[in-house]
Design an enzyme around this catalytic site. Structure first.
Site, PDB file in Angstrom:
ATOM      1  N   GLU A  41       0.828  -1.207   0.000  1.00  0.00           N
ATOM      2  CA  GLU A  41       0.000   0.000   0.000  1.00  0.00           C
ATOM      3  C   GLU A  41       0.862   1.257   0.000  1.00  0.00           C
ATOM      4  O   GLU A  41       0.540   2.233  -0.663  1.00  0.00           O
ATOM      5  CB  GLU A  41      -0.962   0.009   1.197  1.00  0.00           C
ATOM      6  N   TYR A 122      -5.954   6.788   4.373  1.00  0.00           N
ATOM      7  CA  TYR A 122      -6.176   5.730   3.387  1.00  0.00           C
ATOM      8  C   TYR A 122      -5.432   4.444   3.763  1.00  0.00           C
ATOM      9  O   TYR A 122      -6.020   3.353   3.801  1.00  0.00           O
ATOM     10  CB  TYR A 122      -5.745   6.190   1.975  1.00  0.00           C
ATOM     11  N   ASP A 140      -9.330   4.826  -2.376  1.00  0.00           N
ATOM     12  CA  ASP A 140      -8.136   5.326  -3.082  1.00  0.00           C
ATOM     13  C   ASP A 140      -8.590   6.035  -4.364  1.00  0.00           C
ATOM     14  O   ASP A 140      -9.783   6.249  -4.573  1.00  0.00           O
ATOM     15  CB  ASP A 140      -7.140   4.182  -3.356  1.00  0.00           C
ATOM     16  N   CYS A 192     -13.481   0.411 -15.003  1.00  0.00           N
ATOM     17  CA  CYS A 192     -13.895   1.816 -14.897  1.00  0.00           C
ATOM     18  C   CYS A 192     -12.649   2.695 -15.004  1.00  0.00           C
ATOM     19  O   CYS A 192     -12.316   3.474 -14.118  1.00  0.00           O
ATOM     20  CB  CYS A 192     -14.628   2.039 -13.575  1.00  0.00           C
ATOM     21  N   CYS A 199     -18.216   0.062 -19.786  1.00  0.00           N
ATOM     22  CA  CYS A 199     -19.479  -0.092 -19.052  1.00  0.00           C
ATOM     23  C   CYS A 199     -20.247  -1.350 -19.467  1.00  0.00           C
ATOM     24  O   CYS A 199     -20.986  -1.914 -18.659  1.00  0.00           O
ATOM     25  CB  CYS A 199     -20.357   1.128 -19.262  1.00  0.00           C
ATOM     26  N   CYS A 202     -19.378  -4.053 -17.110  1.00  0.00           N
ATOM     27  CA  CYS A 202     -19.233  -3.666 -15.697  1.00  0.00           C
ATOM     28  C   CYS A 202     -20.378  -4.222 -14.848  1.00  0.00           C
ATOM     29  O   CYS A 202     -21.549  -4.031 -15.192  1.00  0.00           O
ATOM     30  CB  CYS A 202     -19.198  -2.145 -15.594  1.00  0.00           C
ATOM     31  N   CYS A 208     -25.506   2.324 -12.496  1.00  0.00           N
ATOM     32  CA  CYS A 208     -24.541   3.426 -12.554  1.00  0.00           C
ATOM     33  C   CYS A 208     -25.153   4.667 -13.211  1.00  0.00           C
ATOM     34  O   CYS A 208     -25.581   4.628 -14.366  1.00  0.00           O
ATOM     35  CB  CYS A 208     -23.302   2.981 -13.333  1.00  0.00           C
TER      36      CYS A 208
HETATM   37  S1  SF4 Z   1     -20.917   1.378 -15.501  1.00  0.00           S
HETATM   38 FE1  SF4 Z   1     -20.281   3.057 -14.172  1.00  0.00          FE
HETATM   39  S2  SF4 Z   1     -18.900   2.103 -12.713  1.00  0.00           S
HETATM   40 FE2  SF4 Z   1     -19.111   0.690 -14.400  1.00  0.00          FE
HETATM   41  S3  SF4 Z   1     -17.436   1.179 -15.826  1.00  0.00           S
HETATM   42 FE3  SF4 Z   1     -19.208   2.374 -16.470  1.00  0.00          FE
HETATM   43  S4  SF4 Z   1     -18.950   4.333 -15.441  1.00  0.00           S
HETATM   44 FE4  SF4 Z   1     -17.649   2.874 -14.360  1.00  0.00          FE
END
Ligand code: SF4
Length: 343
Positions: A41, A122, A140, A192, A199, A202, A208
């Site tokens: 870290e 953090y 982070d 992301c 997306c 994701c 989102c």
């Molecule tokens: S859906 Fe949202 S969290 Fe997922 S990659 Fe796209 S912008 Fe990032």
């Protein structure tokens, strides 16, 4: 029934977790080693995974335990850190190792971890969650971006930190904090991404807010570019019998305690024109133009040592001075090529 975003994220993480040398695989029965978690870290602050990976292995090979690191001279830690930048981290690494060894191990709460040298909010949260399974909200830069996008927070990160932190708690509520932290970090690093979020694959896509806008990469907005003040100075290359004279930077200040070429102080302002080889190096708070000159002798009163030129890679010189030496050598080589051939 549709799974919660947290459940989908953890499921995705368990299937796709990055294989990193400081990490246990999801579901491992082994207990995490706080030393490895802490070391990684600290190294990963401001430095990429690709850069840290081999350097982490080198640190562990040289100092397999926190007690080994505590027993080493701080100069050895600084040399091993050379090239990683942000050198205050290396001094704090050693100071922290000394304290941890003296108390017989790492404390296991965020509050106690925060008392150790070089451990901020953090790192304390990350070590408490990942090494000790404590509840903590670990945020982070990757997590900041993911959270800003999920909640469509349209302010520069620097201004939105309190809100991002508050929103990030949503992901950690009643979840294994260490695993969730690593799941969010992995998502930010691999899917992301800053410029091109993917997306379509994701696990958070259905919930989102940034994805729903059709332009997720525009969140968070970039802060305006800052111009850095200029400084300038001179470094001396002093060679005798295939040895190079090196000194050590003062403990306090930029590159504190690191091996260095001797030279002038660094003055404010732009560098005057010069025919000597020159490099430019950008630090966090200023940009430095360094002229490199050859000298026969060290400036009087300068403490230092003669280091074998062929073993200069082992001297622990930070990037500023390895760049300076490379520029000096390149200039010397091209000057040699310009010499007229004698009959
Ligand atoms: S859906 Fe949202 S969290 Fe997922 S990659 Fe796209 S912008 Fe990032």
């Amino acid at each position: 029934m549709r799974k919660s975003p947290q459940a989908r994220l953890l499921q995705h993480y368990r299937a796709h977790a990055r294989d990193l040398p400081w990490r246990l695989a999801p579901g491992s029965n082994e207990a995490p080693d706080p030393y490895r978690v802490w070391l990684s870290e600290v190294m990963l602050q401001q430095t990429t995974v690709a850069t840290v990976t081999p350097r982490f292995a080198a640190f562990l090979a040289r100092w397999p335990t926190v007690e080994d690191m505590a027993a080493a001279p701080v100069e050895n830690i600084l040399s091993q850190w050379a090239g990683l930048g942000y050198y205050a981290r290396a001094r704090n690494l050693h100071a922290c190792a000394v304290e941890v060894a003296a108390r017989g191990g790492f404390p296991d709460t965020e509050a106690q971890l925060r008392q150790l040298p070089g451990i901020g909010d953090y790192t304390a949260a990350a070590v408490a969650a990942i090494a000790f399974g404590r509840d903590a909200v670990v945020v982070d830069t990757n997590v900041e971006r993911v959270v800003a996008r999920c909640f469509a927070i349209r302010r520069p990160i620097k201004d939105a930190r309190p809100e991002i932190r508050q929103r990030a708690a949503f992901f950690y509520e009643r979840q294994p904090a260490g695993e969730m932290a690593q799941a969010l970090m992995d998502l930010g690093a691999t899917i992301c991404r800053p410029k091109a979020p993917d997306c379509a694959v994701c696990p958070l896509g259905p919930d989102c807010a940034a994805y729903a806008t059709g332009d997720p990469a525009s969140i968070p907005p970039k802060p305006p570019r800052k111009t850095r003040p200029e400084r300038h100075g001179t470094a001396y290359v002093i060679e005798q019998d295939d040895h190079l004279f090196l000194t050590r930077r003062p403990d306090k200040g930029v590159l504190g305690g690191m091996a260095a070429l001797p030279g002038s102080d660094w003055a404010d302002g732009s560098a005057p024109p010069s025919n000597a080889p020159t490099i430019r190096h950008v630090f966090t708070h200023f940009a430095l133009t360094l002229r490199i000159e050859s000298r026969a002798q060290p400036p009087s009163g300068t403490e230092g040592w003669w280091h074998e030129r062929s073993a200069i890679a082992d001297a622990g010189l930070p990037t500023l001075y390895t760049k300076a030496l490379a520029a000096f050598d390149a200039e010397a080589e091209s000057a040699e090529q310009r010499l007229p051939l004698l009959p």
